[in-house]
Design an enzyme around this catalytic site. Structure first.
Site, PDB file in Angstrom:
ATOM      1  CB  CYS A  88      -0.924  -0.022   1.215  1.00 15.47           C
ATOM      2  SG  CYS A  88      -1.809   1.518   1.513  1.00 15.47           S
ATOM      3  CB  CYS A 144       0.344   2.024   4.066  1.00 14.37           C
ATOM      4  SG  CYS A 144      -1.322   1.368   3.886  1.00 14.37           S
TER       5      CYS A 144
END
Length: 325
Positions: A79, A82
């Site tokens: 991700c 993230c």
């Protein structure tokens, strides 16, 4: 606290989470026991950011939340957002110096926790306060907004449950701790992004959209501005709608492109992401020419609201390709 992403509304229903009254009693009991033992022991700064798995969730998060608010960062290695949000949250955990603890959960290794919290996309940030779980925000967010959310969380913990945080032993950090967590330099567009976030909070969606466009005019690939612009435009459209009338029109006129587009906007704001995507994919399938292209463009705009890393976006892209080709 206002979540950044509209799908993160309400309170999470966890079987492990106790009722508010019981949680408050436990928090008070924990503080009383600590006082009898001479007060809370100081913890090293390394205890402010912890990795949590399913086996340790009860002790590391639920029990700890009787002493201090625990912020949970659900993330994954693949991700990209993230990787931006995680270091920011870690820096803030050290800066707030024991007012909250950051628990990091790798969703790939802890699928059950992801399901229990009802997470549809990452990064997703929750908090647990005295055994009660609540969503904070999903996706990337400006630092100023994250700080505001944390301040509100800490205030709730203090006023409702008397949680004043934990004592941090700075001497245990060593001389190089400041070098390990330097202050992040201001980015070239931080002022525009902060202005946009403030405009969103004030429901000035036109002002927020313009601030995001100012960033994109110089940096067309800026992911935070693209996400923010899509959200601001969506909220601006929905603000003018009569939800009951929109849903009535969509139900009675399945072939009406404008009615289906409007209903899809409402679906997304209400957190019904898959319904919104499915509605527009089906409308693309039914139409041709300019109507089909209008629906396709709106669907791509809604993809921007959710973010490219969300698995629901990937599934909807595949479904759209099937009906187009």
């Amino acid at each position: 606290m206002q979540p950044r992403n509209m799908s993160m509304s309400g309170v999470v229903d966890l079987a492990a989470v106790k009722a508010a009254g019981e949680a408050k009693v436990k928090a008070e009991q924990a503080r009383a026991e600590s006082a009898r033992q001479g007060g809370p022991a100081a913890v090293p700064p390394s205890s402010l950011v912890i990795d949590v798995d399913e086996a340790g969730f009860e002790s590391d998060v639920l029990q700890r939340s009787a002493e201090v608010p625990v912020v949970i960062d659900f993330w994954a290695e693949w991700c990209e957002p993230c990787k931006q949000l995680g270091p920011l949250l870690e820096r803030l955990a050290h800066e707030y110096n024991g007012r909250f603890v950051l628990a990091k959960v790798d969703v790939d290794a802890n699928q059950m926790l992801m399901q229990q919290f009802g997470i549809q996309g990452i990064p997703a940030v929750f908090a647990v306060v005295a055994g009660q779980a609540l969503p904070l925000f999903q996706g990337a967010a400006p630092e100023s907004q994250i700080r505001q959310t944390l301040d509100q969380l800490i205030q709730v913990g203090e006023e409702r449950f008397g949680l004043t945080g934990i004592v941090v032993d700075q001497d245990a950090a060593g001389p190089d701790v400041a070098a390990q967590a330097p202050e992040a330099p201001a980015g070239p567009y931080d002022a525009h992004l902060e202005a946009a976030a403030q405009a969103l909070d004030a429901n000035d969606f036109a002002g927020a959209a313009q601030a995001y466009r100012n960033v994109l005019s110089d940096d067309p690939a800026n992911s935070e501005a693209k996400l923010g612009l899509a959200q601001a435009e969506l909220l601006s459209r929905v603000q003018k709608m009569d939800p009951q009338q929109v849903r009535k029109d969509a139900a009675e006129n399945p072939g009406d492109v404008d009615a289906q587009i409007a209903a899809a906007d409402l679906d997304l704001v209400g957190g019904h992401v898959e319904d919104a995507f499915g509605r527009l994919v089906e409308t693309v399938r039914r139409n041709f020419g300019d109507d089909r292209d209008r629906v396709r463009v709106r669907l791509l705009e809604l993809f921007e609201v959710i973010g490219p890393d969300d698995p629901r976006v990937g599934a909807a892209r595949t479904a759209l390709a099937r009906v187009l080709f």
